[in-house]
Design an enzyme around this catalytic site. Structure first.
Site, PDB file in Angstrom:
ATOM      1  N   HIS A 112     -71.229   1.473 -46.028  1.00  0.00           N
ATOM      2  CA  HIS A 112     -69.968   1.397 -45.280  1.00  0.00           C
ATOM      3  C   HIS A 112     -70.092   0.372 -44.171  1.00  0.00           C
ATOM      4  O   HIS A 112     -69.214  -0.459 -43.975  1.00  0.00           O
ATOM      5  CB  HIS A 112     -69.630   2.749 -44.631  1.00  0.00           C
ATOM      6  CG  HIS A 112     -69.537   3.879 -45.606  1.00  0.00           C
ATOM      7  ND1 HIS A 112     -69.906   5.162 -45.286  1.00  0.00           N
ATOM      8  CD2 HIS A 112     -69.123   3.923 -46.895  1.00  0.00           C
ATOM      9  CE1 HIS A 112     -69.708   5.948 -46.334  1.00  0.00           C
ATOM     10  NE2 HIS A 112     -69.241   5.215 -47.326  1.00  0.00           N
ATOM     11  N   ALA A 116     -73.205   2.086 -53.420  1.00  0.00           N
ATOM     12  CA  ALA A 116     -72.086   2.979 -53.726  1.00  0.00           C
ATOM     13  C   ALA A 116     -71.112   3.023 -52.556  1.00  0.00           C
ATOM     14  O   ALA A 116     -69.896   3.039 -52.742  1.00  0.00           O
ATOM     15  CB  ALA A 116     -72.601   4.385 -54.039  1.00  0.00           C
ATOM     16  N   ARG A 159     -64.052   6.801 -58.813  1.00  0.00           N
ATOM     17  CA  ARG A 159     -63.617   7.421 -57.549  1.00  0.00           C
ATOM     18  C   ARG A 159     -62.151   7.805 -57.489  1.00  0.00           C
ATOM     19  O   ARG A 159     -61.679   8.326 -56.501  1.00  0.00           O
ATOM     20  CB  ARG A 159     -63.990   6.546 -56.370  1.00  0.00           C
ATOM     21  CG  ARG A 159     -65.367   6.934 -55.877  1.00  0.00           C
ATOM     22  CD  ARG A 159     -65.755   6.376 -54.535  1.00  0.00           C
ATOM     23  NE  ARG A 159     -64.755   6.379 -53.506  1.00  0.00           N
ATOM     24  CZ  ARG A 159     -64.593   7.335 -52.609  1.00  0.00           C
ATOM     25  NH1 ARG A 159     -65.344   8.401 -52.642  1.00  0.00           N
ATOM     26  NH2 ARG A 159     -63.668   7.233 -51.678  1.00  0.00           N
ATOM     27  N   CYS A 188     -76.125   5.726 -52.736  1.00  0.00           N
ATOM     28  CA  CYS A 188     -76.825   4.605 -52.114  1.00  0.00           C
ATOM     29  C   CYS A 188     -75.862   3.682 -51.372  1.00  0.00           C
ATOM     30  O   CYS A 188     -74.652   3.822 -51.459  1.00  0.00           O
ATOM     31  CB  CYS A 188     -77.588   3.823 -53.176  1.00  0.00           C
ATOM     32  SG  CYS A 188     -76.528   3.088 -54.427  1.00  0.00           S
TER      33      CYS A 188
HETATM   34  S1  SF4 Z   1     -77.554   2.574 -58.105  1.00  0.00           S
HETATM   35 FE1  SF4 Z   1     -78.203   0.449 -58.016  1.00  0.00          FE
HETATM   36  S2  SF4 Z   1     -77.917  -0.184 -55.906  1.00  0.00           S
HETATM   37 FE2  SF4 Z   1     -77.866   2.062 -55.950  1.00  0.00          FE
HETATM   38  S3  SF4 Z   1     -79.943   2.734 -55.549  1.00  0.00           S
HETATM   39 FE3  SF4 Z   1     -79.759   2.527 -57.764  1.00  0.00          FE
HETATM   40  S4  SF4 Z   1     -80.407   0.443 -58.158  1.00  0.00           S
HETATM   41 FE4  SF4 Z   1     -79.994   0.571 -56.031  1.00  0.00          FE
END
Ligand code: SF4
Ligand code: SF4
Lengths: 474, 546
Positions: B199, B67, B98, B64
């Site tokens: 990004h 991330a 990472r 996402c």
């Molecule tokens: S990990 Fe957190 S920020 Fe990423 S999609 Fe899931 S809820 Fe949203």
């Protein structure tokens, strides 16, 4: 600044606000592990794709097995107009690619925040596909992470599966349900072996001993083989008893909740209330005393004496305790992880003469201390710190003055063990800095034997390493 | 001018892949996926569909926006305290996963990368708002470390309940004082369609809050460069730093492997920007050019040859013989060892086949290394690339912006009136271009791949299984999510996110590491061949021994 003072009040409850280095994961992760114990299942997280990706990544690094989790993949628009289209598309596509017997759905923080009613979505989906005979079963667990940890998610999923599938067969069968809690695939196999040796027909749930620890494959399986069959889950309503491992489970699942939209029940409690299946609850069988309790229960339920094989295992364990006592006696340990695991490990440590100095968990059932008091009884050390809702940061602060000799818990505490230069015995979840997390053994007399040996050997290794003289006999 | 694919697998075979997988999908899905799978023929200007939302229920490699923002771009900077505003999972899962490394110059220099701060939102925060809790978290982090900067990252629920992290940041700067820099990112996971959105959001934040805050020219005034889009996985940045130093090239800032706040703040004092991962950082390169007049070039220091190429470009850009000679000396010296390792690996690797599905640049760059190993890349694609990463930047004006990209903040920057300083005159740039240097250009992955190879964007888990079933590559490159599924099918998987805890793979020494690792991998198939006695066809009868 001393965090221990500012963040922990005299009852060892956290008074600080933010979390630094949490000792818990989020609820849908636990749900996915539990769902993996259902045969022919593919999970879907209802929400953004990022959660599914993170959770897959995390589970895979522990189990080192394929772990496919679909997502209904919300966009910003979905958050405004609701997720029913994403839900329907997601289910359609899962069916066309994987043909699972079961689709297990867990919610995420996002879908819970916008108030998605997944039960209704399932109902509507089934309505739209009324004429299709081979529709998969659909199970839904509500798992917002702001209302509990991965363990609450795990137990919620176990409960959801039972609630969705259990049936009343009209008559009582000759089988039992064994709800085994979140344990390693190897430990699940051992539990199966034990109940089989008692000649009890049982349904172990969730049984991810094959799905999360499979052999190398000749042919690729889209969905890993193994798991508790749906037919067994259906029959859980007609079992003549349920055994549940773990004293706390999700009973404290009102964690931080302000709207009590669901009264938390465990799977065993549900079956008891709904189908009058008698329920026996005992701890995770780790250590002699807790394992004795477990064997006693199984023996009484089955009407069979404990098989000779286990009497032998028990005898060997006691013999080992005697041999190893001088190495462990008086040592000081820090135990952390899921609450029921912490209780079992503390009971074990106390019985072998290791003093638990700190028992910490990211879980916040509010029941950890009281449970420890009951289970440990006279062995409960008065000055032991019990940390509910603890983070690793808080653990580290509390440990400064405790002079522990070792730690027992998951990989995430390694950095503390490293700083303090003490051994860490890895158990629980996650373990991603050692190979073989699927095969950790802690349950039963045999598991305890292995754990005890690990502890003694780690202490000896530590002593040897720090000694200026290279002693060969220890 | 793509080369023809020369493998034992025929082009016709590869083209059956598309039909086979599409047949399995429902019509609507097939129609959409169709545009993301193509047989490469770069000269015919093929168009690929990329950077579109993954279809619900299709298991993707993608993560996402959060991330991409927190984990990828801001993660590797050691002296910013990163606070995740949200429930515990998002922050926990991005805690040191990472493998980017960092090396504080002094043992007492701060390094907060090992910490995972989260507001750990609970029910009441979701219902009544989480801004107060966030403020308290910032106070706690400040009391604990007195950092120079604190960054706040929003997760999905934050956007929904309407917490304003930017306002909180401003308020807390005022409250704490002490010259602290606090800034927020609206990188909720539902923005955009992948990490790529994050990004972009991170690039904007870097530019608004860090770059250009410190004008002091430190160190030599000569050969000052920045390296953009290098994240120091497995120590890659260390190897590149070593090479630059040997050549006398002055690396001001890396975005963001082994980086510090000061390096970001000072980055605009460099004279050349080199973009490594185009996808994740090209926005910063563009903004620095507009504002400060620093030109950028695309580089690929993955693979020994292309590392040498990068160095030669730097020499050409600065145009001083002293530098050019030094660079040639370094290349000649480094290549001795490289050639030995390469020759040794080639014995086992030559003629083998690879597939790469990873990231937004690695699926391209690592083809260099496979070429050096005599291996063919049969199929490749990005997890979160855009069309320009496949087809080259020339297509950017024709890319349509869909609803999913519209919710990513676009910032417009202008020339900095006092500090804009074109590093080269128009004529100089023209002369360099005539000499083969390309500025602000990236040709994309398809230009490098052979004609007839298979290009697939956002490969699904299902398609991956099919690829392996149908073509059995000798090595499959992806991440840990794919690793065990691929290995169950008997094909070794090389992780190109974390390098399977090995590396570095960049630069010259990195190339050697990679040759060795692939050489080793290329012969792990033997385990699969070991049959148990009862699986062998002829059972050996027991023999009595007298
Ligand atoms: S990990 Fe957190 S920020 Fe990423 S999609 Fe899931 S809820 Fe949203
Ligand atoms: S949003 Fe919730 S479910 Fe998703 S990763 Fe974060 S904590 Fe877990």
């Amino acid at each position: 600044m001393n965090i221990a003072e500012s963040h922990i009040d005299k009852n060892n409850n956290k008074t600080h606000i933010a979390s630094c280095n949490a000792c818990k994961q989020c609820a849908p992760l636990g749900a996915c592990i539990a769902f993996k114990g259902i045969e022919g299942m593919l999970p879907m997280l209802h929400g953004s794709q990022g959660c599914a990706t993170y959770i897959r990544r995390y589970l895979i690094s522990h189990f080192r097995e394929p772990m496919d989790i679909a997502s209904s993949n919300f966009s910003e628009e979905t958050t405004i107009f609701g997720g029913n289209r994403n839900f329907n598309d997601g289910i359609d596509n899962i069916i066309s690619q994987y043909h699972p017997a079961v689709i297990a759905i867990a919610s995420t923080c996002l879908s819970e925040t916008i108030g998605e009613d997944v039960q209704r979505l399932i109902y509507e989906y089934k309505g739209m596909h009324e004429n299709e005979s081979d529709l998969p079963e659909m199970i839904f667990a509500s798992t917002p992470s702001y209302q509990g940890t991965h363990l609450e998610g795990f137990h919620e999923a176990v409960f959801a599966a039972i609630k969705a599938l259990s049936e009343n067969a009209g008559s009582v069968g000759n089988h039992i349900n064994l709800f085994c809690n979140m344990i390693s695939p190897e430990d699940i196999r051992h539990l199966k072996e034990i109940v089989e040796d008692f000649a009890v027909q049982s349904m172990i749930f969730p049984d991810y001993s094959d799905t999360l620890d499979s052999t190398s494959w000749d042919n690729y399986h889209r969905i890993s083989e193994g798991g508790t069959p749906v037919s067994s889950l259906r029959r859980s309503g007609s079992a003549y008893a349920s055994v549940e491992l773990g004293y706390i489970l999700n009973s404290g699942g009102m964690n931080g909740r302000i709207k009590e939209n669901a009264i938390k029940q465990s799977a065993g409690e549900y079956l008891k209330a709904k189908f009058a299946v008698p329920l026996v609850r005992t701890g995770l069988p780790i250590g002699l005393l807790e394992t004795d309790k477990f064997f006693d229960h199984v023996s009484r339920i089955s009407g069979q004496p404990t098989p000779q094989k286990y009497k032998q295992q028990r005898g060997r364990l006691i013999d080992l305790y005697i041999d190893g006592h001088k190495y462990v006696s008086g040592k000081r340990v820090v135990i952390y992880g899921e609450e029921d695991l912490v209780v079992a490990l503390a009971a074990f440590a106390a019985e072998i003469g290791i003093k638990p100095m700190l028992c910490a968990s990211g879980g916040e059932s509010g029941k950890l201390q009281e449970t420890l008091k009951i289970v440990l009884g006279d062995l409960y050390p008065g000055d032991m710190i019990v940390g509910q809702g603890f983070s690793f940061d808080q653990m580290e602060e509390s440990m400064r003055d405790l002079n522990p000799d070792l730690m027992i818990g998951n990989s995430k505490g390694y950095y503390i063990a490293r700083k303090m230069d003490i051994p860490l015995i890895r158990t629980g979840f996650p373990i991603h800095d050692r190979i073989g997390a699927q095969h950790t053994r802690t349950l039963g007399y045999e598991g305890t034997t292995i754990l005890f040996e690990q502890i003694v050997n780690a202490l000896l290794e530590d002593k040897q390493r720090k000694s200026p003289i290279g002693y060969k006999y220890m | 001018m793509s080369k023809e694919i020369d493998t034992t697998v025929k082009v016709e075979d590869l083209s059956t892949f598309k039909e086979t997988v599409l047949a399995k999908y429902p019509k609507k899905v097939a129609k959409k996926r169709e545009k993301s799978i193509l047989i490469n023929d770069f000269d015919a200007n093929p168009q690929i569909q990329a950077n579109v939302r993954t279809i619900p229920g299709i298991i993707t490699q993608r993560g996402c926006a959060y991330a991409g923002c927190k984990g990828v771009v801001l993660g590797p900077t050691r002296d910013i305290v990163n606070i995740t505003h949200g429930p515990i999972g998002c922050g926990f899962y991005s805690w040191l996963t990472r493998r980017n490394q960092t090396k504080p110059e002094n043992p007492d220099d701060p390094n907060y990368m090992t910490y995972c701060f989260s507001t750990d939102m609970q029910d009441s925060n979701i219902v009544f708002g989480g801004e107060e809790k966030l403020k308290q978290a910032i106070r706690e982090a400040y009391e604990l470390f007195h950092p120079k900067a604190i960054a706040i990252f929003s997760t999905c629920p934050v956007g929904l309940i309407g917490d304003d992290v930017h306002r909180v940041a401003r308020q807390m700067v005022e409250e704490i004082g002490d010259g602290i820099n606090i800034f927020g990112f609206s990188c909720e996971g539902y923005r955009g369609v992948s990490q790529s959105a994050g990004h972009h959001i991170a690039n904007n934040g870097l530019f608004k809050n860090l770059i250009g805050r410190d004008d002091e020219v430190r160190g030599s005034a000569k050969y000052r460069v920045n390296l953009l889009g290098e994240y120091n996985i497995g120590g890659d940045a260390f190897e590149l730093e070593r090479i630059f130093e040997e050549c006398g090239i002055n690396l001001i800032a890396t975005f963001s492997g082994n980086s510090t706040i000061q390096k970001f703040e000072n980055a605009h004092t460099a004279d050349l920007n080199m973009v490594m991962c185009h996808r994740s950082i090209n926005y910063v390169a563009g903004m620095m050019e507009t504002t400060f007049g620093i030109p950028w070039i695309k580089v690929q220091p993955i693979g020994a040859e292309s590392t040498a190429k990068m160095l030669r470009k730097i020499g050409q850009y600065f145009g001083e013989q002293e530098l050019i000679d030094r660079i040639e000396e370094v290349i000649a010296k480094e290549m001795v060892e490289v050639k030995i390792a390469q020759a040794k690996a080639l014995i086992k690797t030559k003629g083998k086949m690879a597939m790469l599905f990873v990231g937004g640049s690695r699926a391209h760059h690592y083809q260099n290394l496979f070429e050096e190993l005599g291996m063919t890349t049969l199929s490749a694609g990005y997890e979160f690339g855009h069309r320009d990463d496949y087809e080259g930047r020339t297509v950017i004006p024709t890319i349509q912006i869909d609803a999913d990209s519209r919710n990513i903040e676009e910032i417009t920057v202008t020339k900095d009136e006092t500090r804009y300083n074109p590093r080269k005159t128009e004529e100089e740039l023209k002369a360099l271009a005539a000499g083969g240097m390309e500025f602000n250009e990236y040709d994309g992955l398809m230009a490098q791949m052979q004609k007839g190879s298979l290009v697939i964007d956002d490969l699904s888990h299902y398609e991956m299984e099919k690829l392996i079933e149908m073509y059995h590559p000798d090595v499959f490159c992806a991440g840990i999510k794919e690793k065990y599924a691929v290995q169950k099918m008997g094909v070794p998987l090389k992780q190109l996110h974390s390098y399977d805890y090995g590396g570095p793979y960049a630069g010259f020494k990195g190339a050697i590491n990679f040759y060795n690792d692939i050489e080793m991998i290329a012969c792990t198939g033997i385990w699969k061949e070991l049959k148990a006695p009862w699986e062998r066809e002829s059972i050996v009868e027991a023999e009595y021994v007298y």
